[in-house]
Design an enzyme around this catalytic site. Sequence first.
Site, short mmCIF file in Angstrom:
data_model
loop_
_atom_site.label_atom_id
_atom_site.label_comp_id
_atom_site.label_asym_id
_atom_site.label_seq_id
_atom_site.Cartn_x
_atom_site.Cartn_y
_atom_site.Cartn_z
N ASP A 44 0.83 -1.20 0.00
CA ASP A 44 0.00 0.00 0.00
C ASP A 44 0.87 1.25 0.00
O ASP A 44 1.54 1.55 0.99
CB ASP A 44 -0.89 0.00 1.25
CG ASP A 44 -1.83 1.20 1.29
OD1 ASP A 44 -2.93 1.10 0.73
OD2 ASP A 44 -1.43 2.25 1.84
N TYR A 49 3.10 9.75 -0.63
CA TYR A 49 4.18 9.18 0.21
C TYR A 49 5.55 9.40 -0.43
O TYR A 49 6.58 9.12 0.19
CB TYR A 49 3.98 7.67 0.44
CG TYR A 49 2.70 7.27 1.14
CD1 TYR A 49 1.84 8.21 1.70
CD2 TYR A 49 2.34 5.93 1.24
CE1 TYR A 49 0.66 7.85 2.32
CE2 TYR A 49 1.16 5.55 1.87
CZ TYR A 49 0.33 6.51 2.40
OH TYR A 49 -0.84 6.13 3.01
N LYS A 74 -2.66 5.85 -4.36
CA LYS A 74 -3.75 6.79 -4.05
C LYS A 74 -3.53 8.14 -4.74
O LYS A 74 -2.39 8.57 -4.90
CB LYS A 74 -3.86 7.01 -2.54
CG LYS A 74 -3.83 5.73 -1.72
CD LYS A 74 -4.04 5.96 -0.24
CE LYS A 74 -3.72 4.70 0.55
NZ LYS A 74 -2.29 4.54 0.86
N HIS A 107 -7.55 9.56 -2.12
CA HIS A 107 -6.86 9.56 -0.82
C HIS A 107 -7.62 10.32 0.27
O HIS A 107 -7.61 9.95 1.44
CB HIS A 107 -5.46 10.17 -0.99
CG HIS A 107 -4.48 9.78 0.06
ND1 HIS A 107 -3.14 9.71 -0.17
CD2 HIS A 107 -4.64 9.45 1.36
CE1 HIS A 107 -2.51 9.35 0.95
NE2 HIS A 107 -3.41 9.19 1.90
P1 NAP Z 1 1.08 1.76 11.88
O1 NAP Z 1 1.23 0.63 10.92
O2 NAP Z 1 -0.10 1.81 12.79
O3 NAP Z 1 2.34 1.90 12.81
C1 NAP Z 1 3.65 1.94 12.31
C2 NAP Z 1 4.57 2.11 13.52
O4 NAP Z 1 4.56 0.91 14.31
C3 NAP Z 1 5.99 2.37 13.12
O5 NAP Z 1 6.53 3.28 14.05
C4 NAP Z 1 6.65 1.00 13.29
O6 NAP Z 1 8.02 1.16 13.61
C5 NAP Z 1 5.88 0.41 14.44
N1 NAP Z 1 5.80 -1.06 14.39
C6 NAP Z 1 5.47 -1.83 13.33
N2 NAP Z 1 5.43 -3.13 13.67
C7 NAP Z 1 5.76 -3.19 14.99
C8 NAP Z 1 5.89 -4.25 15.91
N3 NAP Z 1 5.68 -5.52 15.55
N4 NAP Z 1 6.26 -3.94 17.19
C9 NAP Z 1 6.48 -2.65 17.56
N5 NAP Z 1 6.37 -1.61 16.73
C10 NAP Z 1 6.00 -1.87 15.44
O7 NAP Z 1 1.11 3.18 11.08
P2 NAP Z 1 0.94 3.71 9.61
O8 NAP Z 1 2.18 3.49 8.83
O9 NAP Z 1 0.45 5.09 9.71
O10 NAP Z 1 -0.25 2.84 8.98
C11 NAP Z 1 -0.04 1.69 8.19
C12 NAP Z 1 -0.24 1.97 6.71
O11 NAP Z 1 -1.56 2.48 6.47
C13 NAP Z 1 0.66 3.09 6.15
O12 NAP Z 1 1.99 2.67 5.99
C14 NAP Z 1 -0.06 3.43 4.89
O13 NAP Z 1 0.20 2.48 3.89
C15 NAP Z 1 -1.51 3.37 5.34
N6 NAP Z 1 -2.03 4.70 5.78
C16 NAP Z 1 -3.01 5.28 5.03
C17 NAP Z 1 -3.54 6.51 5.39
C18 NAP Z 1 -4.61 7.12 4.58
O14 NAP Z 1 -4.92 8.32 4.75
N7 NAP Z 1 -5.24 6.39 3.67
C19 NAP Z 1 -3.04 7.19 6.53
C20 NAP Z 1 -2.02 6.58 7.28
C21 NAP Z 1 -1.54 5.35 6.89
P3 NAP Z 1 9.19 0.48 12.71
O15 NAP Z 1 8.95 0.90 11.29
O16 NAP Z 1 10.43 1.03 13.31
O17 NAP Z 1 9.03 -1.00 12.90
#
Ligand code: NAP
Length: 283
Positions: A44, A49, A74, A107
């Site tokens: 994704d 990004y 997106k 998005h």
């Molecule tokens: P998330 O997946 O909720 O959290 C990522 C954080 O968690 C990072 O700091 C990562 O650190 C840590 N992490 C990951 N696995 C872990 C584990 N097993 N143990 C401890 N810490 C862990 O946040 P997100 O990136 O915002 O959301 C996920 C995806 O959703 C995004 O990458 C994106 O593709 C999508 N997204 C979409 C929107 C939208 O508006 N449509 C908005 C936000 C996100 P490390 O990298 O250091 O492991």
Amino acid sequence: MKTIELNNGVKMPILGFGVFQIQDSIECERAVMTAIETGYRLIDTAASYLNEEFVGNAIKASGIDRDELFITSKLWVQDTGYRQTKDAFQRSLNRLQLNYMDMYLIHQPYGDIFGSWMAMQELYYEGKIKAIGVANFSTDRLMDLIVNSGFVPAVNQIETHPFHQQIESQKFLQEQGVQLQSWGPFAEGKNNLFHDQILSNIAAKYEKSIAQIVLRWLVQRNIVAIPKSVNSERIAENFKIFDFELTDNDMNSIATLDTNESSFFDHRDPKMVKLLSELKLSL
Ligand code: NAP
């Protein structure tokens, strides 16, 4: 990998890999390569990004057959509108070095989304996108799009995690035939998620991590999750969620964590509408 069948028959993996906030080319390529080697097939990304090219490089280097992968990108707000969307989609496709996308999402629910939606339907019928959808649409905005365009999105990607569980939204989406995809499954670690006592107790019972419990909880609710990590051990850890099952009691305990509020911001807040709409990226 378990898949979810979308409203047009396309199958989508229930667990994928998100690449938000991985802007360094080497780090991004390495993370996506590791994810694909680990077994993730859904990646994704988004134009905003600023890493589509790095994702494309990693896909190419992985050597995996294109039809095994499920690639989502997106459309950013500045590119909404009929003509702009066609151009922006092609630029994303070029950066990803692909000739079709599995999923393309609006998005944010701002700008000329109806013009974009028309363009995306045409790209869908031309076979350039396998499924089209939206992100961050509240239920009223989604109903507006459905009823006034006559074309139901396959997916709504919205903030969904233990502190914002989207119970009512999920019911509404199910009624409309729209698949809920969670962004921010770990709330990016906010509210002390990785040290939460309720999640920690459940994790200890299964000898799993809190991250694994959260992802398992999402997939057991039939929600597609796309956790992000740049750490190869955590990328592997987040993938190992299919060898155990949470009980109804566990699910009910996690239900108590719901605050029914965003841990980030409300997409209906006028300040945010303005801020995101004015955010111009060099795409
Ligand atoms: P998330 O997946 O909720 O959290 C990522 C954080 O968690 C990072 O700091 C990562 O650190 C840590 N992490 C990951 N696995 C872990 C584990 N097993 N143990 C401890 N810490 C862990 O946040 P997100 O990136 O915002 O959301 C996920 C995806 O959703 C995004 O990458 C994106 O593709 C999508 N997204 C979409 C929107 C939208 O508006 N449509 C908005 C936000 C996100 P490390 O990298 O250091 O492991």
